[in-house]
Design an enzyme around this catalytic site. Structure first.
Site, PDB file in Angstrom:
ATOM      1  N   LYS A  91     -14.033   8.746   4.085  1.00 38.29           N
ATOM      2  CA  LYS A  91     -12.940   9.424   3.386  1.00 38.29           C
ATOM      3  C   LYS A  91     -12.959   8.985   1.922  1.00 38.29           C
ATOM      4  CE  LYS A  91      -8.815   8.893   1.992  1.00 38.29           C
ATOM      5  NZ  LYS A  91      -8.644   9.645   0.746  1.00 38.29           N
TER       6      LYS A  91
ATOM      7  N   GLY B  76     -10.549  -0.521  -2.640  1.00 39.11           N
ATOM      8  CA  GLY B  76      -9.422   0.112  -3.319  1.00 39.11           C
ATOM      9  C   GLY B  76      -8.450  -0.938  -3.807  1.00 39.11           C
ATOM     10  N   SER B  77      -7.192  -0.553  -3.887  1.00 43.18           N
ATOM     11  CA  SER B  77      -6.194  -1.426  -4.483  1.00 43.18           C
ATOM     12  C   SER B  77      -5.695  -2.466  -3.473  1.00 43.18           C
ATOM     13  CB  SER B  77      -5.024  -0.584  -4.982  1.00 43.18           C
ATOM     14  OG  SER B  77      -4.410   0.047  -3.875  1.00 43.18           O
ATOM     15  N   THR B  78      -5.151  -3.535  -4.003  1.00 42.24           N
ATOM     16  CA  THR B  78      -4.624  -4.599  -3.139  1.00 42.24           C
ATOM     17  C   THR B  78      -3.455  -4.112  -2.277  1.00 42.24           C
ATOM     18  OG1 THR B  78      -5.482  -6.277  -4.629  1.00 42.24           O
ATOM     19  CG2 THR B  78      -3.689  -6.945  -3.164  1.00 42.24           C
TER      20      THR B  78
ATOM     21  N   GLY C 215      -4.878  -2.117   0.502  1.00 46.25           N
ATOM     22  CA  GLY C 215      -5.667  -3.033   1.337  1.00 46.25           C
ATOM     23  C   GLY C 215      -4.784  -3.829   2.290  1.00 46.25           C
TER      24      GLY C 215
ATOM     25  N   CYS D  90     -13.876  -2.951 -10.939  1.00 46.13           N
ATOM     26  CA  CYS D  90     -13.050  -4.007 -10.345  1.00 46.13           C
ATOM     27  C   CYS D  90     -13.444  -5.402 -10.798  1.00 46.13           C
ATOM     28  CB  CYS D  90     -13.148  -3.907  -8.835  1.00 46.13           C
ATOM     29  SG  CYS D  90     -14.841  -3.909  -8.253  1.00 46.13           S
TER      30      CYS D  90
HETATM   31  P1  NAP Z   1      -6.263   3.065  -3.722  1.00 47.75           P
HETATM   32  O1  NAP Z   1      -5.109   3.795  -4.210  1.00 47.75           O
HETATM   33  O2  NAP Z   1      -6.054   1.805  -2.962  1.00 47.75           O
HETATM   34  O3  NAP Z   1      -7.104   4.095  -2.822  1.00 47.75           O
HETATM   35  C1  NAP Z   1      -8.351   3.775  -2.256  1.00 47.75           C
HETATM   36  C2  NAP Z   1      -8.617   4.715  -1.103  1.00 47.75           C
HETATM   37  O4  NAP Z   1      -7.682   4.493  -0.043  1.00 47.75           O
HETATM   38  C3  NAP Z   1      -8.486   6.186  -1.459  1.00 47.75           C
HETATM   39  O5  NAP Z   1      -9.436   6.904  -0.715  1.00 47.75           O
HETATM   40  C4  NAP Z   1      -7.084   6.481  -0.994  1.00 47.75           C
HETATM   41  O6  NAP Z   1      -6.861   7.842  -0.788  1.00 47.75           O
HETATM   42  C5  NAP Z   1      -7.032   5.703   0.290  1.00 47.75           C
HETATM   43  N1  NAP Z   1      -5.711   5.379   0.778  1.00 47.75           N
HETATM   44  C6  NAP Z   1      -4.529   5.370   0.104  1.00 47.75           C
HETATM   45  N2  NAP Z   1      -3.538   4.967   0.932  1.00 47.75           N
HETATM   46  C7  NAP Z   1      -4.101   4.722   2.136  1.00 47.75           C
HETATM   47  C8  NAP Z   1      -3.596   4.259   3.388  1.00 47.75           C
HETATM   48  N3  NAP Z   1      -2.317   3.937   3.562  1.00 47.75           N
HETATM   49  N4  NAP Z   1      -4.455   4.103   4.408  1.00 47.75           N
HETATM   50  C9  NAP Z   1      -5.763   4.375   4.253  1.00 47.75           C
HETATM   51  N5  NAP Z   1      -6.296   4.808   3.094  1.00 47.75           N
HETATM   52  C10 NAP Z   1      -5.477   4.979   2.039  1.00 47.75           C
HETATM   53  O7  NAP Z   1      -7.270   2.667  -4.894  1.00 47.75           O
HETATM   54  P2  NAP Z   1      -7.738   3.609  -6.083  1.00 47.75           P
HETATM   55  O8  NAP Z   1      -6.540   3.860  -6.915  1.00 47.75           O
HETATM   56  O9  NAP Z   1      -8.496   4.749  -5.550  1.00 47.75           O
HETATM   57  O10 NAP Z   1      -8.805   2.665  -6.818  1.00 47.75           O
HETATM   58  C11 NAP Z   1      -8.472   1.679  -7.753  1.00 47.75           C
HETATM   59  C12 NAP Z   1      -8.417   0.297  -7.128  1.00 47.75           C
HETATM   60  O11 NAP Z   1      -9.620   0.000  -6.443  1.00 47.75           O
HETATM   61  C13 NAP Z   1      -8.271  -0.802  -8.144  1.00 47.75           C
HETATM   62  O12 NAP Z   1      -7.276  -1.723  -7.743  1.00 47.75           O
HETATM   63  C14 NAP Z   1      -9.613  -1.506  -8.144  1.00 47.75           C
HETATM   64  O13 NAP Z   1      -9.615  -2.845  -8.513  1.00 47.75           O
HETATM   65  C15 NAP Z   1     -10.029  -1.335  -6.745  1.00 47.75           C
HETATM   66  N6  NAP Z   1     -11.483  -1.455  -6.644  1.00 47.75           N
HETATM   67  C16 NAP Z   1     -12.030  -2.557  -6.032  1.00 47.75           C
HETATM   68  C17 NAP Z   1     -13.400  -2.711  -5.956  1.00 47.75           C
HETATM   69  C18 NAP Z   1     -14.031  -3.891  -5.281  1.00 47.75           C
HETATM   70  O14 NAP Z   1     -15.194  -3.804  -4.904  1.00 47.75           O
HETATM   71  N7  NAP Z   1     -13.361  -4.992  -5.094  1.00 47.75           N
HETATM   72  C19 NAP Z   1     -14.229  -1.743  -6.493  1.00 47.75           C
HETATM   73  C20 NAP Z   1     -13.651  -0.647  -7.129  1.00 47.75           C
HETATM   74  C21 NAP Z   1     -12.273  -0.519  -7.180  1.00 47.75           C
HETATM   75  P3  NAP Z   1      -6.185   8.718  -1.974  1.00 47.75           P
HETATM   76  O15 NAP Z   1      -7.096   8.665  -3.131  1.00 47.75           O
HETATM   77  O16 NAP Z   1      -6.118  10.056  -1.363  1.00 47.75           O
HETATM   78  O17 NAP Z   1      -4.863   8.092  -2.253  1.00 47.75           O
END
Ligand code: NAP
Ligand code: MG
Length: 511
Positions: A206, A258-260, A263, A314
């Site tokens: 997804k 994704g975001s903390t 997560g 990230c």
């Molecule tokens: P996000 O809002 O956490 O979303 C990540 C993914 O999870 C998206 O596909 C999102 O779908 C989905 N999602 C949202 N709510 C969910 C839920 N309750 N259950 C399951 N899946 C859900 O993160 P983002 O805004 O896309 O990305 C930015 C963040 O990613 C930043 O905090 C960044 O630091 C982090 N990141 C970390 C790394 C690493 O390797 N550590 C790498 C890159 C980015 P939707 O888009 O449809 O909401």
């Protein structure tokens, strides 16, 4: 929270004010407006009627759309993956699966331009960044293919006190849910997909809502490589659909980047279900500039190490810790380096900084910039929406911004901004620099700049984080990548990353 005072730029702003953007209409991309998901080895209609738009963040124009998937779509995709897991895929030898990975790599390389342009159009990554996505993805598939021998090696362990031995099996976990963010929409899937496939798992992907199209090009490559039907499946939809997928009874493991906050929710759901989960989350990493650092050399890596992908990476070090004795020199170098990078159309090859990937991220970044100014930080370059400087009227551009006179208590110093903003803090002793670097809830990346390599390594060893670069910024497919504390749980890349898709079984026998 400080509220943003800038309005989003009007997307119908007169074109004569804006630099001409590469004609988007001239691009011929394989996936734009689509109504399918990938299930049972074929593009099939979603069972829902809703559509989610895909927006070009450089223009604000909607140029694509995908199904707003339904729980029935998730059922179909997980069912497809379950059937494939009952089939030949997990029974192939790891070397046979590795051969598929190599074929996928070849098919990905053939699609480098489609991948780059689709990626840049959906999240505004400059093509100078996205042009490397196919080679990087192919490299990940090829690297994991080399681990087939590790999986095939016989592992027999004698009982330490004699009398028997154990044959250790490394079985694939089953159907894996792969959930990705929007900043690197291809490779943050591939670093999950490649080890999952080598292990013998089947998957449901997804992607993030803003970036659902470039991953379809990877699916095309998987299909062209002849991977059996049902091994790889794709659904698109919101975070709610992600939640349905995470909790689906047919899923054996979740891998998430994704975001903390999201997560934590996924970890909680997986905790309740006792479902293995890998989480790669946010960061707020520091670059420690030691007193003997070569600032010219640092300038050469700075745009990647602290601002890669317009600050939407990230593990970059957006917090620069400079010795008081050289503080002004560091501020001048960082300011000059960032100010010299061209911001503009992501499709132009010389563009260094693009827009923020989404309107919501644009507003978030501007709010952080406002909060920095309100808390007394000094913007030495940037510090506002790019539309206000009369150049980039359309899209979600924030000027690349450097803040000096930043103190550890400021929000811009503590929270992940995820945009083109660097903060520079001052330290007196190296002990203080290490304490500042470690005084964060996160622990993902980090850098040490210093001419004495041994001294720099000693500082790296004291940093409480998952990876550190010494005068160098990179990640290595063969070495573990993961975050400590609020930056995540578990590890990707390397043998450690492969192990996350395995379940062990010990078969004991008398000898
Ligand atoms: P996000 O809002 O956490 O979303 C990540 C993914 O999870 C998206 O596909 C999102 O779908 C989905 N999602 C949202 N709510 C969910 C839920 N309750 N259950 C399951 N899946 C859900 O993160 P983002 O805004 O896309 O990305 C930015 C963040 O990613 C930043 O905090 C960044 O630091 C982090 N990141 C970390 C790394 C690493 O390797 N550590 C790498 C890159 C980015 P939707 O888009 O449809 O909401
Ligand atoms: Mg989000």
């Amino acid at each position: 929270m400080t509220s943003a005072t800038h309005d989003a730029p009007a997307h119908n702003a007169p074109a004569h004010d804006a630099p001409a953007l590469t004609a988007r209409t001239a691009l011929s991309l394989p996936h734009t407006h689509v109504d399918t998901i990938f299930v049972d080895g074929a593009w099939q209609p979603s069972q829902g009627t809703g559509r989610n738009p895909v927006t070009d963040p450089a223009t604000g124009e909607v140029w694509g759309s995908v199904p707003d998937g339904t729980p029935e779509d998730v059922d179909a995709a997980v069912g497809s993956a379950q059937r494939a897991f009952q089939g030949e895929w997990p029974k192939l030898s790891p070397s046979e699966r590795a051969a598929y990975l190599i074929r996928i790599a070849e098919e990905v390389e053939k699609r480098a331009e489609e991948l780059s342009l689709t990626n840049s159009r959906e999240n505004g990554s400059p093509v100078s960044e996205s042009a490397g996505a196919a080679a990087n993805a192919a490299g990940i598939f090829r690297y994991f293919a080399t681990l087939a021998g590790y999986l095939e090696r016989e592992d027999v362990r004698p009982f330490p006190r004699g009398g028997g031995e154990s044959v250790v099996r490394r079985d694939p976990l089953g159907v894996c849910a792969l959930i990705a963010p929007w900043n690197f929409p291809i490779n943050l899937v591939v670093i999950k997909l490649a080890p999952a496939l080598l292990a013998g798992c089947t998957v449901v992907i997804k992607p993030a809502s803003p970036t659902p199209l470039s991953i379809r090009v990877i699916i095309d490559a998987v299909a062209a490589a002849g991977v059996p039907a049902g091994v790889v499946n794709l659904v698109t939809g919101s975070g709610r659909l992600g939640d349905v997928l995470v909790k689906h009874p047919g899923v054996a493991k979740v891998a998430f980047t994704g975001s903390t906050p999201v997560g934590r929710k996924i970890a909680a759901a997986c905790g309740e279900l006792l479902r293995p989960v890998t989480l790669e989350l946010g960061g707020k990493s520091s670059a420690i500039v030691l007193p003997d650092a070569d600032l010219d050399a640092m300038s050469e890596v700075l745009i990647r190490s602290s601002m890669r992908n317009t600050g939407q990476t990230c593990y970059i070090s957006t917090r620069i810790l400079a010795p008081a004795s050289r503080y002004d020199e560091v501020v001048d170098m960082v300011t000059a380096t960032i100010a010299a990078g061209k911001q503009g159309d992501p499709l132009e090859p010389d563009t260094v900084f693009g827009p923020c990937a989404t309107e919501s991220q644009y507003r978030t970044v501007l709010e952080y910039v406002e909060s920095g100014l309100a808390e007394g930080a000094r913007a030495t370059t940037g510090g506002r929406a790019a539309s206000l400087s009369g150049g980039l009227e359309q899209g979600y551009f924030v000027e690349p911004t450097v803040f000096a006179d930043v103190t550890p208590d400021m929000r811009i110093s503590r929270e992940e901004i995820f945009g083109p903003v660097i903060t520079i803090l001052k330290y007196d002793t190296v002990d203080e620099a290490v304490a500042l670097a470690n005084n964060t809830e996160f622990g993902l990346g980090g850098l040490v700049f210093g001419s004495d390599e041994a001294a720099a390594l000693a500082v790296a060893d004291r940093m409480d984080t998952g990876s550190v670069g010494l005068n160098f910024f990179a990640s290595n497919h063969a070495a573990p990548f993961g975050g400590r504390h609020d930056s995540g749980l578990g590890t990707e890349y390397g043998i450690e990353g492969l192990n996350a898709y395995l379940s062990y079984k010990s078969i004991h026998r008398k000898v």
